[in-house]
Design a protein around this motif. Structure first.
Motif, PDB file in Angstrom:
ATOM      1  N   TRP A  16      44.732  51.325  28.726  1.00 41.75           N
ATOM      2  CA  TRP A  16      43.669  52.199  29.247  1.00 41.75           C
ATOM      3  C   TRP A  16      44.304  53.526  29.643  1.00 41.75           C
ATOM      4  CZ3 TRP A  16      41.314  52.131  34.730  1.00 41.75           C
ATOM      5  CH2 TRP A  16      40.206  52.992  34.772  1.00 41.75           C
ATOM      6  N   TRP A  17      45.109  53.536  30.684  1.00 41.36           N
ATOM      7  CA  TRP A  17      45.906  54.725  30.993  1.00 41.36           C
ATOM      8  C   TRP A  17      47.285  54.265  31.431  1.00 41.36           C
ATOM      9  CZ3 TRP A  17      47.712  54.632  35.943  1.00 41.36           C
ATOM     10  CH2 TRP A  17      46.944  53.969  36.918  1.00 41.36           C
ATOM     11  N   GLY A  18      48.297  55.140  31.194  1.00 42.94           N
ATOM     12  CA  GLY A  18      49.668  54.760  31.527  1.00 42.94           C
ATOM     13  C   GLY A  18      49.996  53.422  30.888  1.00 42.94           C
ATOM     14  N   ASP A  19      50.592  52.537  31.695  1.00 46.11           N
ATOM     15  CA  ASP A  19      50.914  51.204  31.176  1.00 46.11           C
ATOM     16  C   ASP A  19      49.802  50.204  31.466  1.00 46.11           C
ATOM     17  OD1 ASP A  19      53.323  51.960  30.151  1.00 46.11           O
ATOM     18  OD2 ASP A  19      54.403  51.586  32.034  1.00 46.11           O
ATOM     19  N   ASN A  20      48.714  50.698  32.026  1.00 45.75           N
ATOM     20  CA  ASN A  20      47.635  49.786  32.413  1.00 45.75           C
ATOM     21  C   ASN A  20      46.781  49.372  31.227  1.00 45.75           C
ATOM     22  OD1 ASN A  20      47.464  49.675  35.565  1.00 45.75           O
ATOM     23  ND2 ASN A  20      48.085  51.734  34.960  1.00 45.75           N
ATOM     24  N   CYS A  21      46.704  48.058  31.042  1.00 42.40           N
ATOM     25  CA  CYS A  21      45.907  47.525  29.929  1.00 42.40           C
ATOM     26  C   CYS A  21      44.584  46.975  30.435  1.00 42.40           C
ATOM     27  CB  CYS A  21      46.654  46.366  29.283  1.00 42.40           C
ATOM     28  SG  CYS A  21      47.956  46.910  28.203  1.00 42.40           S
ATOM     29  N   LEU A  22      43.635  46.906  29.542  1.00 43.04           N
ATOM     30  CA  LEU A  22      42.398  46.177  29.814  1.00 43.04           C
ATOM     31  C   LEU A  22      42.366  44.982  28.874  1.00 43.04           C
ATOM     32  CD1 LEU A  22      39.863  49.160  30.003  1.00 43.04           C
ATOM     33  CD2 LEU A  22      40.992  48.003  31.903  1.00 43.04           C
ATOM     34  N   GLY A  23      41.784  43.891  29.335  1.00 39.38           N
ATOM     35  CA  GLY A  23      41.648  42.709  28.482  1.00 39.38           C
ATOM     36  C   GLY A  23      40.194  42.555  28.071  1.00 39.38           C
ATOM     37  N   ARG A  24      39.973  42.137  26.834  1.00 42.67           N
ATOM     38  CA  ARG A  24      38.602  41.980  26.360  1.00 42.67           C
ATOM     39  C   ARG A  24      38.183  40.522  26.548  1.00 42.67           C
ATOM     40  NH1 ARG A  24      35.242  45.164  22.823  1.00 42.67           N
ATOM     41  NH2 ARG A  24      34.016  43.847  21.459  1.00 42.67           N
ATOM     42  N   LEU A  30      37.982  44.351  30.772  1.00 36.78           N
ATOM     43  CA  LEU A  30      38.110  44.120  32.213  1.00 36.78           C
ATOM     44  C   LEU A  30      39.527  44.425  32.685  1.00 36.78           C
ATOM     45  CD1 LEU A  30      36.292  40.638  32.380  1.00 36.78           C
ATOM     46  CD2 LEU A  30      35.270  42.904  32.699  1.00 36.78           C
ATOM     47  N   LEU A  31      39.638  44.883  33.933  1.00 38.24           N
ATOM     48  CA  LEU A  31      40.958  45.062  34.530  1.00 38.24           C
ATOM     49  C   LEU A  31      41.550  43.673  34.766  1.00 38.24           C
ATOM     50  CD1 LEU A  31      40.172  47.865  37.133  1.00 38.24           C
ATOM     51  CD2 LEU A  31      41.974  48.001  35.399  1.00 38.24           C
ATOM     52  N   PRO A  32      42.799  43.441  34.313  1.00 37.86           N
ATOM     53  CA  PRO A  32      43.373  42.097  34.403  1.00 37.86           C
ATOM     54  C   PRO A  32      43.368  41.526  35.816  1.00 37.86           C
ATOM     55  CG  PRO A  32      44.928  43.655  33.410  1.00 37.86           C
ATOM     56  CD  PRO A  32      43.685  44.406  33.675  1.00 37.86           C
ATOM     57  N   GLN A  33      43.570  42.398  36.816  1.00 35.76           N
ATOM     58  CA  GLN A  33      43.645  41.883  38.191  1.00 35.76           C
ATOM     59  C   GLN A  33      42.315  41.329  38.696  1.00 35.76           C
ATOM     60  OE1 GLN A  33      44.178  45.015  37.120  1.00 35.76           O
ATOM     61  NE2 GLN A  33      44.044  46.538  38.755  1.00 35.76           N
ATOM     62  N   PHE A  34      41.225  41.614  37.958  1.00 29.83           N
ATOM     63  CA  PHE A  34      39.933  41.108  38.424  1.00 29.83           C
ATOM     64  C   PHE A  34      39.357  40.008  37.514  1.00 29.83           C
ATOM     65  CE2 PHE A  34      39.762  45.576  40.205  1.00 29.83           C
ATOM     66  CZ  PHE A  34      40.114  45.174  41.481  1.00 29.83           C
TER      67      PHE A  34
END
Ligand code: A3P
Length: 313
Positions: A16-24, A30-34
């Protein structure tokens, strides 16, 4: 819904941005932490018929609607809004209530609540994932949405604030591309909006659908309608004054200037400070940032996704 947040269990992932990924998961990013807490909400949250749930796509006016709903339900709540950020008054199911356990936190009505029988929650979970939960109850759902171009700009500013200290700015072209492809937390935006829009057409007594722009255009009329929908209309000779009071105490200018909302302190449940929920609070800010070409690209997509169902933007 999935049982855990193992990367392997996502159907796909993307930066998504930087090293932050989203999972489908089930068609939504969705943000992985949620992911696990969303799963807990889906499996364990049982809304009561008297519950009020504010649903929204991020950056579409959640903070504003929280202050309005809280004020409509708890009349004379001006002082509470002056000392608490709206997100502390109405907790987010997947972030604050089911953050760590299947046993929900904060499930009793706030002790300050005048109307003690009503519980207020918010969520960014798409209707498509929450359908069974919401369909199983006569709870009232309020959904707020916002022009996609302003939603994009608000998200872009929010993320830039998030990464400022670490990685510099996030290019708007990248943010736009991700937005148009649906790669944004709880996205695709268009599917999120359509899920709740459909519910509002099927069950108008249970879902109140409103746009940020409608509310900005005529807040008093919509606050009255909201109160009626929630079953607590403004009554008495001074009802117009009561409505005015609610609108004023929840206005961007008033809320933003409370010390608690100017605070650079972050809540325990989120990395950004309280002041990041108040930026400009205006309609049409995208015109200051997007090129004509980008506006055309998003407008074309919006026509494709929304107009067949009669919903305009
Ligand atoms: P901008 O970034 O365009 O200013 P959310 O609460 O869903 O995260 O949405 C945040 C957006 O709502 C931000 O938009 C923020 O400034 C705006 N906002 C917050 N409180 C508001 C209020 N009381 N009235 C109008 N807009 C508000």
């Amino acid at each position: 819904m999935m049982e855990n947040s193992d990367l392997e269990m996502w159907s796909s992932k993307e930066k998504w941005w930087g090293d932050n990924c989203l999972g489908r998961v089930d068609g939504f990013w969705l943000l992985p932490q949620f992911i696990q807490s969303i799963d807990r909400v889906v499996k364990h949250f049982k809304p009561l018929p008297s519950d009020i749930i504010l649903a929204s796509f991020p950056k579409t006016g959640t903070t504003w609607l929280k202050s309005l709903l809280y004020s409509i339900i708890n009349r004379s709540s001006k002082h509470r809004l002056a000392t608490k950020n709206p997100h502390e008054l109405i907790p987010i199911l997947e972030v604050q209530v089911y953050a760590t356990s299947n046993e929900p936190l904060m499930l009793t009505p706030s002790s300050s609540s005048i109307n003690r029988s009503r519980r207020l929650f918010s969520t960014h979970i798409p209707y498509q994932l929450l359908a069974k939960t919401l369909d199983s109850s006569e709870c009232r759902v309020v959904y707020v949405t916002r022009n996609p171009k302003d939603t994009l700009i608000s998200t872009w500013h929010f993320v830039n604030k998030w990464i400022k200290a670490k990685e510099g700015s996030w290019p708007l072209e990248v943010a736009t591309d991700k937005f148009c492809r649906g790669v944004i937390p709880c996205g695709p935006y268009y599917d999120h909006v359509m899920g709740y829009k459909k519910l509002s057409l099927e069950k108008p007594n249970n879902l109140f659908f409103i746009t940020y722009e409608e509310l900005m255009d005529d807040p008093k009329t919509h606050v009255k309608k909201l109160a009626e929908f929630l079953g607590c209309p403004f009554i008495g000779e001074d009802r117009e004054e009561q409505v005015e009071e609610v609108v004023k105490s929840c206005s961007f200018e008033v809320l933003r200037n409370h010390e608690v909302n100017k605070s650079g302190e972050s809540p325990t449940w989120f990395p950004l400070p309280y002041n990041s929920f108040f930026r400009k609070g205006a309609v049409g800010d995208h015109k200051n940032y997007l090129t004509d070409e980008t506006i055309d690209r998003i407008d074309t997509l919006t026509r494709e996704k929304f107009h067949s169902s009669g919903f305009m933007y």
